[in-house]
Design a protein around this motif. Structure first.
Motif, PDB file in Angstrom:
ATOM      1  N   GLY A  80      35.271   4.031 -16.942  1.00 48.70           N
ATOM      2  CA  GLY A  80      35.370   5.464 -16.653  1.00 48.70           C
ATOM      3  C   GLY A  80      34.262   6.247 -17.313  1.00 48.70           C
ATOM      4  N   PHE A  81      34.052   6.028 -18.598  1.00 48.01           N
ATOM      5  CA  PHE A  81      32.964   6.702 -19.305  1.00 48.01           C
ATOM      6  C   PHE A  81      31.619   6.036 -19.015  1.00 48.01           C
ATOM      7  N   ALA A  82      31.549   4.724 -19.140  1.00 47.10           N
ATOM      8  CA  ALA A  82      30.267   4.022 -19.050  1.00 47.10           C
ATOM      9  C   ALA A  82      30.072   3.258 -17.744  1.00 47.10           C
ATOM     10  N   TYR A  83      31.134   2.913 -17.088  1.00 42.69           N
ATOM     11  CA  TYR A  83      30.992   2.128 -15.858  1.00 42.69           C
ATOM     12  C   TYR A  83      32.227   2.279 -14.984  1.00 42.69           C
ATOM     13  N   THR A  84      32.040   1.977 -13.716  1.00 47.66           N
ATOM     14  CA  THR A  84      33.139   1.824 -12.772  1.00 47.66           C
ATOM     15  C   THR A  84      32.853   0.571 -11.965  1.00 47.66           C
ATOM     16  N   GLN A  85      33.883  -0.049 -11.471  1.00 46.16           N
ATOM     17  CA  GLN A  85      33.681  -1.231 -10.639  1.00 46.16           C
ATOM     18  C   GLN A  85      33.170  -0.844  -9.253  1.00 46.16           C
ATOM     19  N   GLU A  86      33.379   0.397  -8.869  1.00 48.13           N
ATOM     20  CA  GLU A  86      32.938   0.856  -7.552  1.00 48.13           C
ATOM     21  C   GLU A  86      31.438   1.154  -7.512  1.00 48.13           C
ATOM     22  N   GLU A  87      30.866   1.561  -8.635  1.00 48.07           N
ATOM     23  CA  GLU A  87      29.441   1.920  -8.673  1.00 48.07           C
ATOM     24  C   GLU A  87      28.756   1.272  -9.869  1.00 48.07           C
ATOM     25  N   PRO A  88      28.531  -0.047  -9.803  1.00 48.04           N
ATOM     26  CA  PRO A  88      27.845  -0.725 -10.904  1.00 48.04           C
ATOM     27  C   PRO A  88      26.336  -0.745 -10.707  1.00 48.04           C
ATOM     28  N   LEU A  93      26.886   4.773 -13.867  1.00 52.65           N
ATOM     29  CA  LEU A  93      27.038   6.096 -14.465  1.00 52.65           C
ATOM     30  C   LEU A  93      25.854   6.505 -15.345  1.00 52.65           C
ATOM     31  N   PHE A  94      25.116   5.551 -15.883  1.00 52.90           N
ATOM     32  CA  PHE A  94      23.986   5.870 -16.761  1.00 52.90           C
ATOM     33  C   PHE A  94      22.643   5.641 -16.074  1.00 52.90           C
ATOM     34  N   LYS A  95      22.601   5.784 -14.759  1.00 54.56           N
ATOM     35  CA  LYS A  95      21.372   5.506 -14.006  1.00 54.56           C
ATOM     36  C   LYS A  95      20.204   6.410 -14.380  1.00 54.56           C
ATOM     37  N   ASP A  96      20.459   7.511 -15.035  1.00 59.17           N
ATOM     38  CA  ASP A  96      19.384   8.411 -15.463  1.00 59.17           C
ATOM     39  C   ASP A  96      18.989   8.207 -16.922  1.00 59.17           C
ATOM     40  N   LYS A  97      19.505   7.156 -17.522  1.00 63.97           N
ATOM     41  CA  LYS A  97      19.210   6.869 -18.928  1.00 63.97           C
ATOM     42  C   LYS A  97      18.493   5.524 -19.044  1.00 63.97           C
ATOM     43  N   LYS A  98      17.701   5.401 -20.108  1.00 65.76           N
ATOM     44  CA  LYS A  98      17.021   4.145 -20.387  1.00 65.76           C
ATOM     45  C   LYS A  98      17.636   3.499 -21.619  1.00 65.76           C
ATOM     46  N   ALA A  99      17.564   2.175 -21.661  1.00 65.97           N
ATOM     47  CA  ALA A  99      18.058   1.433 -22.819  1.00 65.97           C
ATOM     48  C   ALA A  99      17.108   0.273 -23.091  1.00 65.97           C
ATOM     49  N   MET A 100      17.055  -0.118 -24.354  1.00 64.34           N
ATOM     50  CA  MET A 100      16.171  -1.204 -24.745  1.00 64.34           C
ATOM     51  C   MET A 100      16.771  -1.958 -25.920  1.00 64.34           C
ATOM     52  N   LEU A 101      16.563  -3.263 -25.927  1.00 62.72           N
ATOM     53  CA  LEU A 101      16.934  -4.095 -27.063  1.00 62.72           C
ATOM     54  C   LEU A 101      15.707  -4.243 -27.949  1.00 62.72           C
ATOM     55  N   GLN A 129      21.289  -7.564 -21.161  1.00 63.41           N
ATOM     56  CA  GLN A 129      20.460  -6.653 -20.372  1.00 63.41           C
ATOM     57  C   GLN A 129      21.037  -6.400 -18.981  1.00 63.41           C
ATOM     58  N   ASN A 130      21.519  -7.437 -18.319  1.00 61.81           N
ATOM     59  CA  ASN A 130      22.068  -7.261 -16.983  1.00 61.81           C
ATOM     60  C   ASN A 130      23.574  -7.010 -17.020  1.00 61.81           C
ATOM     61  N   GLY A 131      24.290  -7.843 -17.777  1.00 59.07           N
ATOM     62  CA  GLY A 131      25.746  -7.801 -17.760  1.00 59.07           C
ATOM     63  C   GLY A 131      26.366  -6.609 -18.453  1.00 59.07           C
ATOM     64  N   ILE A 132      25.656  -6.007 -19.393  1.00 55.63           N
ATOM     65  CA  ILE A 132      26.190  -4.812 -20.076  1.00 55.63           C
ATOM     66  C   ILE A 132      25.361  -3.577 -19.690  1.00 55.63           C
ATOM     67  N   LEU A 133      24.093  -3.576 -20.083  1.00 56.87           N
ATOM     68  CA  LEU A 133      23.285  -2.367 -19.916  1.00 56.87           C
ATOM     69  C   LEU A 133      23.034  -2.021 -18.448  1.00 56.87           C
ATOM     70  N   HIS A 134      22.505  -2.962 -17.680  1.00 56.11           N
ATOM     71  CA  HIS A 134      22.227  -2.680 -16.270  1.00 56.11           C
ATOM     72  C   HIS A 134      23.523  -2.425 -15.498  1.00 56.11           C
ATOM     73  N   TYR A 135      24.590  -3.144 -15.825  1.00 50.32           N
ATOM     74  CA  TYR A 135      25.875  -2.930 -15.151  1.00 50.32           C
ATOM     75  C   TYR A 135      26.340  -1.483 -15.313  1.00 50.32           C
ATOM     76  N   CYS A 136      26.079  -0.892 -16.485  1.00 56.51           N
ATOM     77  CA  CYS A 136      26.444   0.514 -16.732  1.00 56.51           C
ATOM     78  C   CYS A 136      25.446   1.476 -16.087  1.00 56.51           C
ATOM     79  N   GLY A 137      24.401   0.946 -15.470  1.00 55.75           N
ATOM     80  CA  GLY A 137      23.437   1.790 -14.774  1.00 55.75           C
ATOM     81  C   GLY A 137      22.151   2.045 -15.526  1.00 55.75           C
ATOM     82  N   PHE A 138      22.087   1.669 -16.801  1.00 58.91           N
ATOM     83  CA  PHE A 138      20.883   1.928 -17.572  1.00 58.91           C
ATOM     84  C   PHE A 138      19.653   1.330 -16.890  1.00 58.91           C
ATOM     85  N   GLN A 139      18.549   2.041 -16.983  1.00 61.57           N
ATOM     86  CA  GLN A 139      17.242   1.477 -16.658  1.00 61.57           C
ATOM     87  C   GLN A 139      16.831   0.707 -17.905  1.00 61.57           C
ATOM     88  N   VAL A 140      16.810  -0.591 -17.807  1.00 64.28           N
ATOM     89  CA  VAL A 140      16.593  -1.440 -18.974  1.00 64.28           C
ATOM     90  C   VAL A 140      15.104  -1.710 -19.162  1.00 64.28           C
TER      91      VAL A 140
END
Length: 191
Positions: A80-88, A93-101, A129-140
């Motif tokens: 709900g906050f970080a992800y939905t199964q309908e829009e991964p 939900l975070f498609k406008d945010k970037k993330a990096m390890l 990178q894919n299973g957590i960050l990208h799944y939530c929409g982050f640009q990794v």
């Protein structure tokens, strides 16, 4: 944040919907919708909401993030906050945010590769990178890896100089590319 490595019912203030058949994702989604997540989680979620980019800095431990950081992912990146199964993924939900390890290793770069003792680092990082960050929409963004940083002062200074240089251009970097979801059949979740 006062970290807990394990996500529990204590993350929710008040009663849970189904204590007999407790399902963490569904319960935290409901608690998030009703404003009943614990204060430390909502504070971390506020920080994520306000950020344009999140850099996860950690020492690689057993080829993964330390347990306390995994606990942060489990507790803060709630359904709900970080992800939905309908829009991964790219619709996330975070498609406008970037993330990096950004992390240190205990081994040299030569120890990681398709034919090296520790294997290919991109395979090791795939779940994060894919299973957590990208799944939530982050640009990794490509990870920043400090390979066995226990070195002479001059070498360390060069490592840090490279890190500072990268930080200056980080927001303009192109994200990693992942296979688009439309290459796969839409996953249907049913019980």
């Amino acid at each position: 944040m006062k970290f807990k490595a394990v996500a529990t019912a204590e993350d929710i203030t008040g009663d849970v919907k189904n204590a007999e058949d407790f399902r963490y994702a569904e319960e935290t989604k409901l608690a998030w919708e009703e404003g009943k997540l614990s204060a430390d989680i909502t504070e971390e979620q506020r920080k994520v909401t306000e950020a344009d980019i999140i850099i996860f800095q950690f020492p690689m431990y057993w080829f993964n993030v330390p347990a306390i950081m995994k606990g942060w992912f489990d507790r803060v990146l709630t359904l709900g906050f970080a992800y939905t199964q309908e829009e991964p993924y790219t619709q996330g939900l975070f498609k406008d945010k970037k993330a990096m390890l950004s992390f240190t290793t205990g081994s040299l770069k030569s120890s990681f590769g398709p034919n090296s003792i520790h294997g290919d680092m991109s395979v090791t990082l795939w779940p994060l990178q894919n299973g957590i960050l990208h799944y939530c929409g982050f640009q990794v963004l490509a990870p920043h890896i400090f390979w066995a940083p226990y070195c002479a002062a001059e070498t360390y200074d060069n490592i840090m100089k490279g890190w500072r240089k990268r930080l200056q251009v980080l927001l303009g970097e192109e994200p990693l590319s992942f296979t688009p979801e439309d290459c796969f059949e839409k996953e249907k979740v049913s019980c």
